[in-house]
Design a protein around this motif. Structure first.
Motif, PDB file in Angstrom:
ATOM      1  N   LYS A 167     -43.089  92.621 -25.858  1.00 40.32           N
ATOM      2  CA  LYS A 167     -43.356  91.201 -26.103  1.00 40.32           C
ATOM      3  C   LYS A 167     -44.716  90.813 -25.548  1.00 40.32           C
ATOM      4  N   ILE A 168     -45.005  91.274 -24.351  1.00 38.25           N
ATOM      5  CA  ILE A 168     -46.298  90.968 -23.719  1.00 38.25           C
ATOM      6  C   ILE A 168     -47.442  91.570 -24.531  1.00 38.25           C
ATOM      7  N   LEU A 169     -47.266  92.848 -24.972  1.00 37.57           N
ATOM      8  CA  LEU A 169     -48.314  93.498 -25.778  1.00 37.57           C
ATOM      9  C   LEU A 169     -48.500  92.790 -27.120  1.00 37.57           C
ATOM     10  N   ASN A 170     -47.383  92.394 -27.754  1.00 39.04           N
ATOM     11  CA  ASN A 170     -47.475  91.653 -29.017  1.00 39.04           C
ATOM     12  C   ASN A 170     -48.178  90.311 -28.812  1.00 39.04           C
ATOM     13  N   THR A 171     -47.837  89.658 -27.727  1.00 38.27           N
ATOM     14  CA  THR A 171     -48.487  88.380 -27.424  1.00 38.27           C
ATOM     15  C   THR A 171     -49.982  88.580 -27.196  1.00 38.27           C
ATOM     16  N   ILE A 172     -50.333  89.639 -26.491  1.00 40.86           N
ATOM     17  CA  ILE A 172     -51.757  89.932 -26.243  1.00 40.86           C
ATOM     18  C   ILE A 172     -52.468  90.221 -27.560  1.00 40.86           C
ATOM     19  N   ARG A 173     -51.821  91.042 -28.451  1.00 39.91           N
ATOM     20  CA  ARG A 173     -52.417  91.348 -29.756  1.00 39.91           C
ATOM     21  C   ARG A 173     -52.613  90.073 -30.575  1.00 39.91           C
ATOM     22  N   ASP A 175     -34.728  99.429 -20.685  1.00 41.84           N
ATOM     23  CA  ASP A 175     -34.799  98.766 -21.989  1.00 41.84           C
ATOM     24  C   ASP A 175     -35.321  97.338 -21.851  1.00 41.84           C
ATOM     25  N   LEU A 176     -34.832  96.616 -20.871  1.00 45.46           N
ATOM     26  CA  LEU A 176     -35.307  95.243 -20.647  1.00 45.46           C
ATOM     27  C   LEU A 176     -36.809  95.223 -20.347  1.00 45.46           C
ATOM     28  N   LEU A 177     -37.229  96.148 -19.506  1.00 41.38           N
ATOM     29  CA  LEU A 177     -38.652  96.203 -19.157  1.00 41.38           C
ATOM     30  C   LEU A 177     -39.498  96.619 -20.366  1.00 41.38           C
ATOM     31  N   ASP A 178     -38.985  97.576 -21.157  1.00 37.45           N
ATOM     32  CA  ASP A 178     -39.711  97.985 -22.366  1.00 37.45           C
ATOM     33  C   ASP A 178     -39.818  96.830 -23.357  1.00 37.45           C
TER      34      ASP A 178
END
Length: 184
Positions: free
Chosen positions: A59-65, A51-54
């Motif tokens: 968060k990383i994907l949202n930041t990239i978007r 869950d932490l990794l997901d």
């Protein structure tokens, strides 16, 4: 190493109804404890860690978007700024060309105007010189005429006597009378 294998082998000698106690052999108990702790952590912690990794991945994907959207907006603004810059550069070039053309036109107008003014001044100068020459010539003529008249009168006064003078007047009157008869 022999101690570790001895501790596993000695487990077979223990009775199942034995007493509970502490094993003070550090080398024998640490690998067992670590394997138990790691097993428990992996079994129970796998979901939490997943869950932490997901969450971190999201968060990383949202930041990239978000960064991609910002990048797209920045690129769009950059293109608009470049288009405005090109437009301003074209207008500046037109102003520069028009300015140079206007300067050249004004320069030619000024040169032409100065040339016309100089031509007019030359004409006025020539007219003034001509006028002054005519005035000087007229003054000289007047003086010459006056001097000639005075000289002629002087000569006539010296040469003419009253008798000659009267004969001259009669001849002139006769000539005028003849001329009058011819014209009538």
């Amino acid at each position: 190493m022999k101690n570790i294998t001895d501790s596993f082998v000695s487990l077979g000698y223990w009775s199942s109804a034995g007493s509970f106690g502490f094993n003070t052999d550090i080398l024998a108990t640490n690998p067992i404890n670590l394997s138990v702790v790691l097993g428990v952590l992996i079994f129970f912690g796998k979901g939490v860690l997943s869950d932490l990794l997901d969450n971190r991945k999201q968060k990383i994907l949202n930041t990239i978007r978000n960064l991609e959207e910002l990048r797209g907006g920045a690129i769009e603004q950059l293109e608009k700024a470049r288009a405005r810059l090109r437009k301003v550069e074209i207008e500046a070039d037109q102003f520069r060309v028009n300015g140079y053309s206007e300067i050249e036109r004004e320069k030619l107008n000024l040169i032409n105007s100065t040339y016309k003014t100089l031509e007019q001044l030359e004409n006025y100068k020539n007219e003034t010189i001509h006028f002054e020459q005519q005035r000087a010539i007229n003054q000289v003529r007047q003086r010459v005429f006056q001097q000639a008249l005075q000289g002629a009168l002087g000569i006539l006064n010296r040469c003419l006597t009253n008798d000659l003078h009267l004969r001259n007047i009669r001849a002139n009157i006769g000539m005028f009378g003849a001329m009058k008869e011819i014209t009538d």
